[in-house]
Design a protein around this motif. Structure first.
Motif, PDB file in Angstrom:
ATOM      1  N   ALA A  37       5.475  -2.789   0.464  1.00 12.93           N
ATOM      2  CA  ALA A  37       4.134  -3.322   0.716  1.00 12.93           C
ATOM      3  C   ALA A  37       3.261  -3.264  -0.539  1.00 12.93           C
ATOM      4  CB  ALA A  37       3.468  -2.563   1.857  1.00 12.93           C
ATOM      5  N   GLY A  38       3.802  -2.709  -1.632  1.00 19.50           N
ATOM      6  CA  GLY A  38       3.073  -2.706  -2.893  1.00 19.50           C
ATOM      7  C   GLY A  38       2.479  -1.378  -3.310  1.00 19.50           C
ATOM      8  N   TYR A  39       2.648  -0.348  -2.504  1.00 17.33           N
ATOM      9  CA  TYR A  39       2.144   0.968  -2.887  1.00 17.33           C
ATOM     10  C   TYR A  39       3.125   1.600  -3.874  1.00 17.33           C
ATOM     11  CZ  TYR A  39      -0.891   0.169   1.076  1.00 17.33           C
ATOM     12  OH  TYR A  39      -1.797  -0.388   1.937  1.00 17.33           O
ATOM     13  N   ALA A  40       2.596   2.365  -4.804  1.00 13.65           N
ATOM     14  CA  ALA A  40       3.434   2.948  -5.856  1.00 13.65           C
ATOM     15  C   ALA A  40       4.239   4.129  -5.339  1.00 13.65           C
ATOM     16  CB  ALA A  40       2.556   3.405  -7.022  1.00 13.65           C
ATOM     17  N   ALA A  94      -8.809  -0.712   1.441  1.00 14.71           N
ATOM     18  CA  ALA A  94      -7.454  -0.467   0.927  1.00 14.71           C
ATOM     19  C   ALA A  94      -6.955   0.909   1.361  1.00 14.71           C
ATOM     20  CB  ALA A  94      -7.435  -0.590  -0.591  1.00 14.71           C
ATOM     21  N   SER A  95      -7.812   1.896   1.300  1.00 10.62           N
ATOM     22  CA  SER A  95      -7.411   3.247   1.701  1.00 10.62           C
ATOM     23  C   SER A  95      -7.117   3.328   3.190  1.00 10.62           C
ATOM     24  CB  SER A  95      -8.494   4.262   1.318  1.00 10.62           C
ATOM     25  OG  SER A  95      -8.581   4.359  -0.085  1.00 10.62           O
ATOM     26  N   LEU A  96      -7.971   2.726   4.008  1.00  5.94           N
ATOM     27  CA  LEU A  96      -7.736   2.776   5.451  1.00  5.94           C
ATOM     28  C   LEU A  96      -6.464   2.030   5.827  1.00  5.94           C
ATOM     29  CD1 LEU A  96     -11.343   2.374   6.914  1.00  5.94           C
ATOM     30  CD2 LEU A  96     -10.078   4.477   6.353  1.00  5.94           C
ATOM     31  N   ALA A  97      -6.177   0.921   5.166  1.00  5.01           N
ATOM     32  CA  ALA A  97      -4.934   0.185   5.439  1.00  5.01           C
ATOM     33  C   ALA A  97      -3.719   1.064   5.141  1.00  5.01           C
ATOM     34  CB  ALA A  97      -4.885  -1.102   4.612  1.00  5.01           C
ATOM     35  N   PHE A  98      -3.768   1.787   4.031  1.00  7.56           N
ATOM     36  CA  PHE A  98      -2.662   2.678   3.667  1.00  7.56           C
ATOM     37  C   PHE A  98      -2.464   3.768   4.721  1.00  7.56           C
ATOM     38  CE2 PHE A  98      -1.166   6.598   1.653  1.00  7.56           C
ATOM     39  CZ  PHE A  98       0.007   6.168   1.054  1.00  7.56           C
ATOM     40  N   TYR A  99      -3.541   4.453   5.094  1.00 11.61           N
ATOM     41  CA  TYR A  99      -3.411   5.565   6.034  1.00 11.61           C
ATOM     42  C   TYR A  99      -3.115   5.090   7.456  1.00 11.61           C
ATOM     43  CZ  TYR A  99      -4.344   8.748   2.309  1.00 11.61           C
ATOM     44  OH  TYR A  99      -4.212   9.462   1.144  1.00 11.61           O
TER      45      TYR A  99
END
Length: 133
Positions: free
Chosen positions: A95-98, A17-22
């Motif tokens: 994309a669903g990130y706050a 999840a973190s790698l997808a965000f960055y």
């Protein structure tokens, strides 16, 4: 020898999840790294960013616990324009990130916004404000 900053380290609860965000923020993170316990990427200018799972950190520091409150870190990403700040904020929140702070024209002369990564750490998006017309 004089010490020099070489790497920024982030402890993450969910590596994929973190790698997808960055990756969405343009970091060139190795393909296939989502299941790894430690991942590094080289940033422009040569500084590295490293991601470690909570389990890895606890393996060498059993007393480690997740930070809370204001002790979290904030990374800041320079965008090319005020419009890019707006577009990237919209892309990430859709994309669903706050979203934490919607894009606004800050008094210090930047278009500025904050989204939260999957672990709740603030990530600033900014660009020099458009010149007054």
């Amino acid at each position: 020898m004089t010490p020099r900053l070489d790497m920024i380290g982030l402890v993450v609860s969910d590596m994929a999840a973190s790698l997808a965000f960055y990756r969405r923020l343009g970091l060139d993170i190795p393909a296939g790294a989502d299941g790894e316990p430690h991942v590094e990427a080289v940033l422009p200018g040569g500084i590295r960013i490293g991601f470690d799972t909570e389990e890895v950190v606890r393996s060498f520091d059993p007393s480690w616990s997740r930070p809370s409150g204001d002790s979290r870190r904030d990374l800041a990403f320079l965008c090319d324009s005020p419009g890019e700040v707006d577009a990237l904020y919209a892309e990430l929140t859709e994309a669903g990130y706050a979203g934490h702070l919607k894009p606004w024209d800050a008094f210090w002369g930047q278009r500025y916004a904050v989204v939260l990564d999957p672990d709740g750490c603030g990530v600033s998006l900014f660009a020099p404000a458009a010149p007054a017309t």
